[in-house]
Design an enzyme around this catalytic site. Structure first.
Site, PDB file in Angstrom:
ATOM      1  CB  THR A 127      -0.919   0.007   1.234  1.00 17.88           C
ATOM      2  OG1 THR A 127      -1.726  -1.180   1.225  1.00 17.88           O
ATOM      3  CG2 THR A 127      -1.825   1.223   1.251  1.00 17.88           C
ATOM      4  CD  GLN A 171      -5.177  -3.043   0.487  1.00 17.40           C
ATOM      5  OE1 GLN A 171      -5.229  -3.786  -0.489  1.00 17.40           O
ATOM      6  NE2 GLN A 171      -5.187  -3.501   1.734  1.00 17.40           N
ATOM      7  CD  GLN A 217      -9.137  -1.364  -0.251  1.00 20.46           C
ATOM      8  OE1 GLN A 217      -9.547  -2.161  -1.084  1.00 20.46           O
ATOM      9  NE2 GLN A 217      -8.665  -1.755   0.920  1.00 20.46           N
ATOM     10  CG  ASP A 218      -6.254   2.027   1.134  1.00 19.38           C
ATOM     11  OD1 ASP A 218      -7.327   2.104   1.745  1.00 19.38           O
ATOM     12  OD2 ASP A 218      -5.379   1.190   1.389  1.00 19.38           O
ATOM     13  CG  ASP A 253     -10.780   1.614   4.868  1.00 20.02           C
ATOM     14  OD1 ASP A 253     -11.921   1.783   5.333  1.00 20.02           O
ATOM     15  OD2 ASP A 253     -10.125   0.568   5.021  1.00 20.02           O
ATOM     16  NE  ARG A 272     -12.774  -0.433   6.894  1.00 19.91           N
ATOM     17  CZ  ARG A 272     -12.313  -1.633   6.547  1.00 19.91           C
ATOM     18  NH1 ARG A 272     -12.710  -2.700   7.211  1.00 19.91           N
ATOM     19  NH2 ARG A 272     -11.469  -1.774   5.539  1.00 19.91           N
ATOM     20  CD1 TRP A 317      -5.858  -0.351  10.061  1.00 20.50           C
ATOM     21  CD2 TRP A 317      -5.077   1.642   9.439  1.00 20.50           C
ATOM     22  NE1 TRP A 317      -4.638  -0.550   9.454  1.00 20.50           N
ATOM     23  CE2 TRP A 317      -4.148   0.654   9.055  1.00 20.50           C
ATOM     24  CE3 TRP A 317      -4.821   2.969   9.138  1.00 20.50           C
ATOM     25  CZ2 TRP A 317      -2.955   0.972   8.405  1.00 20.50           C
ATOM     26  CZ3 TRP A 317      -3.639   3.282   8.481  1.00 20.50           C
ATOM     27  CH2 TRP A 317      -2.719   2.291   8.121  1.00 20.50           C
TER      28      TRP A 317
END
Length: 579
Positions: free
Chosen positions: A347, A377, A399-400, A421, A485, A487
């Site tokens: 990531t 990611q 994502q990310d 996220d 959320r 992590w």
């Protein structure tokens, strides 16, 4: 240098961040095996472990008054055994009597030096065994992050008077160890990998010890670990526009206010050859070579990136400070990447643009990762440079999308789009006056705006979303959106005075895994509007505060959370310093 102007108008649970899915992810490309460890590094590791065990044994059995004092000091830290090892070490005993905090930082620096040497050796050994064109290893991430951590520990040791800076740099150094650990999960099992993991895990405890001793020292002098709040400067009548923290210099403010085509630059990037360079990476290397000073106060290096589509990965290292990338505006100057976890990148290494140098500024750019929602990611922008500003940019991925990795950061008038996220990391960041756009995820995924990664209650980190608009992108459909959320165990996110559209799920927040962090996280809402702002059906976790008090909300404003405690008027820039 050229001027262009044209007319203008442990306590920490080691968890890999995975998508919230009900489907099987594509198997990631297997990274090159890390199977060889330099023999000398292995011997150093064994010797260090032996010395540490001996020191720990001494600290447990000694009964001298000095060691009894160490025991008392260490009881208030999260890792008493690690604390005693650090403060009772042969090199640290005399220093401990004078300044336990300084002794703990010096010990952490010694351990970071050892861990960095090991990571470099393992990385070099694995690199020699890789096939040409093979992807970098997660151990490479660790070597880089440990190098950054050494600088941050040194800064914390030498700037004791800057209490917020010390907290920031120790928080960032601790974050680096978590990132390294995450990257190692993508490395095939080997002796080298486990040796690095062990040293990094131990180092995290020593940095956590230093952070706790610093926090305890602040409490002892009555500060409670937080700087006093400064009275906010009144905002302009309309209350809208750009808010720039006090650490943005007068020179940088003028740069941010000026059109890209009407400033003095150190380099100009143009695909058609009309500039000084054809790629952004070449320009960064040129303006930062030999520590060269730029056109502005404090050595600001200004790179004007003309309109065009630049398909490259851009990296600004921690040694390349005060770099400014200025484009021709959203949708005109576009930087495109495609690295993803599914294609074998960590990531951390997947970012299209990675900015780890302090004083980073971006203006008028679109930064995209086009890997797609099925690739997992895939970061568009990663920022870890202290005192960074991203202004009037678009950051787009799935994502990310935006990795607010560490240190103090500020975002304003940006468009940020993603799915799972898509704003994540462990910086102290205020995101203000931005359009935050949840997009349609892959089937079975759940959209979560944030995943904040605070691992230690003494870290000054968190995500503050202030005066923003959170509204589904045109492709979102009926997918419910969650504000965040957890992590990590002490995840901290607040959403204040923002518009939330009907895509926001009534529950508001999403669990990570079962009961993990539900009693230790801190999630807050204050003064929000729109159909998604109703809080009557929010989750009832202990750490969720659906109606923050004004005094609590004020802690997360620009003036307090990132110490933008004074604002310069008379520049034509409007701002919001408080609530």
């Amino acid at each position: 240098m050229e001027t262009f102007c044209r007319a203008s108008s442990q306590e920490r649970q080691e968890k890999r961040r995975l998508p919230v899915v009900a489907w099987s992810c594509a198997t990631a490309t297997v990274l090159a095996l890390v199977t060889v460890v330099v023999v000398t590094a292995g011997k150093q590791q064994e010797a260090a472990a032996s010395r540490d065990n001996n020191v720990a044994a001494v600290s447990r059995t000694a009964t001298s008054p000095s060691n009894m004092n160490v025991t008392a000091i260490c009881q208030s830290t999260p890792y008493p055994s690690a604390c005693e090892t650090a403060l009772s070490s042969p090199a640290g005993r005399l220093a401990t009597a004078r300044d336990p905090f300084a002794a703990s930082v010096r010990f952490a620096m010694a351990r970071a030096t050892s861990a960095r040497a090991l990571a470099r050796n393992v990385s070099a050994s694995s690199a020699s065994a890789r096939l040409p064109g093979a992807l970098p290893s997660g151990v490479d991430d660790c070597a880089e992050l440990l190098d950054i951590s050494l600088d941050q520990l040194s800064d914390a040791l030498s700037a004791a008077g800057d209490t917020d800076g010390v907290t920031t740099w120790l928080s960032a150094a601790l974050t680096n160890q978590g990132t390294c650990s995450d990257s190692l999960t993508a490395v095939p099992a080997s002796t080298g990998r486990e040796a690095v993991r062990a040293q990094v895990s131990a180092l995290a405890q020593f940095i956590g010890t230093a952070l706790a001793l610093h926090a305890n020292r602040l409490k002892a002098v009555g500060s409670g670990g937080s700087p006093p709040s400064a009275p906010p400067t009144p905002s302009p009548p309309d209350g809208n526009g750009t808010a720039l923290p006090s650490w943005v210099s007068q020179h940088d403010r003028k740069l941010l206010e000026s059109p890209a085509s009407c400033i003095t630059t150190d380099a100009v990037v143009a695909l058609d050859g009309s500039g000084t360079h054809r790629s952004i990476s070449e320009a960064i290397a040129a303006v930062t070579a030999n520590g060269g000073r730029g056109v502005g106060v404090g050595g600001r290096k200004v790179i004007y990136v003309k309109a065009g589509r630049y398909e490259e990965s851009v990296s600004i290292s921690s040694k390349q400070k005060n770099v400014m990338l200025m484009g021709d505006g959203k949708g005109r100057t576009v930087i495109v990447g495609h690295k993803s976890a599914a294609d074998g990148y960590t990531t951390y290494a997947s970012a299209t643009v990675a900015a780890m140098g302090s004083g980073f500024i971006a203006k008028g750019l679109t930064i995209v990762n086009i890997a797609g929602p099925e690739k997992g990611q895939a970061v568009a922008l990663r920022v870890g440079g202290d005192l960074s500003v991203v202004y009037q940019c678009a950051v787009q991925a799935y994502q990310d999308t935006l990795y607010v990795h560490s240190n103090r950061q500020f975002y304003t008038e940006d468009d940020i789009a993603g799915t799972v996220d898509f704003i994540f990391g462990n910086s102290a960041v205020v995101i203000q006056n931005c359009n935050i756009q949840p997009r349609r995820p892959s089937q079975g995924q759940k959209d979560t705006v944030t995943a904040q990664g605070r691992t230690d209650p003494n870290q000054n980190t968190g995500i503050s979303i202030h005066r923003c608009r959170i509204a589904g992108a045109s492709d979102l459909g009926a997918t419910p959106v969650y504000l965040g959320r957890p992590w990590q165990k002490y995840s901290r996110t607040v959403v204040m005075e923002s518009f939330l559209d009907r895509s926001i799920a009534p529950a508001g927040w999403l669990e990570w895994a079962g009961q993990f962090a539900l009693s230790t996280l801190y999630y807050g809402e204050y003064g929000n509007s729109g159909p998604g702002a109703r809080t009557s059906k929010r989750v009832r976790w202990i750490g969720v505060h659906t109606s923050l008090s004004t005094s609590d909300a004020t802690r997360f404003t620009v003036a307090n959370f990132i110490l933008g405690d004074s604002w310069l008027g008379g520049t034509g820039v409007s701002y919001t310093s408080g609530l």
